[in-house]
Design a protein around this motif. Structure first.
Motif, PDB file in Angstrom:
ATOM      1  N   SER A  34       0.835  -1.194   0.000  1.00 30.72           N
ATOM      2  CA  SER A  34       0.000   0.000   0.000  1.00 30.72           C
ATOM      3  C   SER A  34       0.875   1.252   0.000  1.00 30.72           C
ATOM      4  O   SER A  34       2.070   1.210  -0.303  1.00 30.72           O
ATOM      5  N   SER A  35       0.272   2.398   0.328  1.00 32.40           N
ATOM      6  CA  SER A  35       0.987   3.669   0.408  1.00 32.40           C
ATOM      7  C   SER A  35       0.192   4.627   1.276  1.00 32.40           C
ATOM      8  O   SER A  35      -0.903   4.310   1.748  1.00 32.40           O
ATOM      9  N   ARG A  36       0.708   5.826   1.443  1.00 25.54           N
ATOM     10  CA  ARG A  36       0.019   6.830   2.256  1.00 25.54           C
ATOM     11  C   ARG A  36      -1.315   7.246   1.654  1.00 25.54           C
ATOM     12  O   ARG A  36      -2.170   7.778   2.369  1.00 25.54           O
ATOM     13  N   ARG A  37      -1.524   6.980   0.367  1.00 35.32           N
ATOM     14  CA  ARG A  37      -2.792   7.333  -0.288  1.00 35.32           C
ATOM     15  C   ARG A  37      -3.981   6.629   0.371  1.00 35.32           C
ATOM     16  O   ARG A  37      -5.107   7.111   0.291  1.00 35.32           O
ATOM     17  N   MET A  38      -3.726   5.496   1.030  1.00 36.44           N
ATOM     18  CA  MET A  38      -4.802   4.770   1.700  1.00 36.44           C
ATOM     19  C   MET A  38      -5.464   5.615   2.784  1.00 36.44           C
ATOM     20  O   MET A  38      -6.620   5.370   3.151  1.00 36.44           O
ATOM     21  N   PHE A  63       7.736   1.191  -0.510  1.00 36.79           N
ATOM     22  CA  PHE A  63       6.363   1.367  -0.953  1.00 36.79           C
ATOM     23  C   PHE A  63       6.157   2.775  -1.510  1.00 36.79           C
ATOM     24  O   PHE A  63       6.894   3.708  -1.198  1.00 36.79           O
ATOM     25  N   GLY A  64       5.086   2.921  -2.298  1.00 36.14           N
ATOM     26  CA  GLY A  64       4.705   4.230  -2.797  1.00 36.14           C
ATOM     27  C   GLY A  64       5.845   4.934  -3.500  1.00 36.14           C
ATOM     28  O   GLY A  64       6.579   4.352  -4.297  1.00 36.14           O
ATOM     29  N   VAL A 168      -4.124  -1.841  -6.714  1.00 35.41           N
ATOM     30  CA  VAL A 168      -3.164  -2.627  -7.490  1.00 35.41           C
ATOM     31  C   VAL A 168      -2.014  -1.745  -7.966  1.00 35.41           C
ATOM     32  O   VAL A 168      -0.843  -2.156  -7.929  1.00 35.41           O
ATOM     33  N   GLU A 169      -2.330  -0.535  -8.403  1.00 35.67           N
ATOM     34  CA  GLU A 169      -1.268   0.369  -8.837  1.00 35.67           C
ATOM     35  C   GLU A 169      -0.292   0.638  -7.698  1.00 35.67           C
ATOM     36  O   GLU A 169       0.931   0.691  -7.909  1.00 35.67           O
ATOM     37  N   ASP A 170      -0.813   0.829  -6.492  1.00 37.18           N
ATOM     38  CA  ASP A 170       0.063   0.986  -5.332  1.00 37.18           C
ATOM     39  C   ASP A 170       0.941  -0.249  -5.145  1.00 37.18           C
ATOM     40  O   ASP A 170       2.149  -0.141  -4.929  1.00 37.18           O
ATOM     41  N   ALA A 171       0.322  -1.420  -5.186  1.00 39.56           N
ATOM     42  CA  ALA A 171       1.072  -2.657  -4.969  1.00 39.56           C
ATOM     43  C   ALA A 171       2.185  -2.827  -5.999  1.00 39.56           C
ATOM     44  O   ALA A 171       3.295  -3.262  -5.661  1.00 39.56           O
ATOM     45  N   MET A 172       1.909  -2.465  -7.229  1.00 45.19           N
ATOM     46  CA  MET A 172       2.880  -2.676  -8.293  1.00 45.19           C
ATOM     47  C   MET A 172       4.002  -1.636  -8.280  1.00 45.19           C
ATOM     48  O   MET A 172       4.927  -1.721  -9.091  1.00 45.19           O
ATOM     49  N   ARG A 173       3.964  -0.708  -7.355  1.00 39.78           N
ATOM     50  CA  ARG A 173       5.088   0.219  -7.173  1.00 39.78           C
ATOM     51  C   ARG A 173       6.199  -0.412  -6.338  1.00 39.78           C
ATOM     52  O   ARG A 173       7.287   0.151  -6.228  1.00 39.78           O
TER      53      ARG A 173
END
Length: 285
Positions: A34-38, A63-64, A168-173
């Motif tokens: 994940s990332s801080r966007r969550m 991450f992120g 998914v975009e977060d995960a793929m970072r």
């Protein structure tokens, strides 16, 4: 809102986002993949609902937008990084951690109790997940989009395609190294032996669980709550593993209500939180 990139003592770089001007800092640590966007929706509602708060959200290294080092994904290493960031600007701080971020928050509390004045633990336990939604249930997977789509959809009660795509975009970072590193950290996590140390700490804690969470069980949430002297447990209806993202209004209301109550039962740390909130008080959500 201010964004900046911090170079840490171990060479890792961390992206940090701050907002608000209140005296009580709410520091937010995201979960795995994940990332801080969550935390965007939750942060907005907390700041709108309480003039005494400011927020700090980070992309943990790996991450992120933060750097992706070859190692250093154990929870102790991540907690040390967070402690360094919080000590740059000492002030009363409530740490909000989701899933892996909650485990890192607990590790931070044990290693650096001086930087934590309260905890909000979302979808977290004292050890490896007992539910069916953990990445550990996938064996030894590779970092690939189709798997991440199935995995993050399992966090949600209503897997809206747009939200799944964003997750998914977060995960793929991540990189293969950070993916393997976080899976190893998840597998090694166990604070069962630290219950006496946690029980001795005089700070307020809110344990939050989505009522339909498939990753962390109700029994794990109850065990975590019982580990502290001053802890409350709240379940968010119709939410899964990410109640702060699925039901941000309800999650924010629970946190703000808890902040309004912690001073009385939680001793010195609760009084510190109450003083830091200032005279602004809790506005209407």
């Amino acid at each position: 809102m201010t964004e900046r990139r911090i170079r840490l003592g171990d060479g890792a770089e961390m992206e940090v986002e701050t907002a608000g001007t209140g005296g009580l800092r709410v520091a937010m640590l995201h979960g795995a993949m994940s990332s801080r966007r969550m935390f965007d929706a939750l942060s907005d509602r907390l700041l709108a609902g309480h003039s005494g708060l400011s927020t700090l959200a980070v992309d943990l290294p790996g991450f992120g937008g933060s750097s992706k080092p070859g190692g250093g994904y154990g929870y102790s290493a991540q907690a040390a990084r967070i402690a360094a960031v919080l000590r740059e600007d000492p002030r009363p701080t409530v740490v909000v951690g989701h899933s892996m971020g909650g485990a890192i928050a607990l590790t931070l509390l044990l290693a650096a109790p001086d930087v934590v004045d309260g905890l909000v633990l979302i979808g977290t336990g004292l050890g490896r997940s007992g539910g069916s939604g953990s990445i550990a249930a996938y064996g030894t997977p590779a970092l690939e989009r189709e798997l991440m789509s199935r995995y993050v959809a399992g966090w949600l009660v209503d897997p809206d395609p747009a939200l799944v795509d964003a997750l998914v975009e977060d995960a793929m970072r991540m990189t293969p190294a950070s993916f393997d590193g976080v899976r190893a950290a998840i597998g090694a996590y166990d604070l069962g032996a630290a219950k006496k140390r946690l029980a001795a700490l005089d700070l307020p804690v809110l344990v939050m669980r989505g009522a339909r969470d498939r990753t962390r069980t109700a029994a794990e949430a109850a065990e975590l709550t019982a580990a502290f002297r001053h802890a409350a447990l709240v379940e968010i209806p119709d939410a899964g593993h990410c109640p702060h993202r699925e039901k941000p209004e309800a999650a924010a209301a629970a946190i703000l209500g808890w902040l309004g109550e912690v001073a009385a039962p939680a001793g010195a740390r609760g009084a510190t939180i109450a003083a830091a909130q200032g005279a602004g008080g809790a506005d209407q959500l």
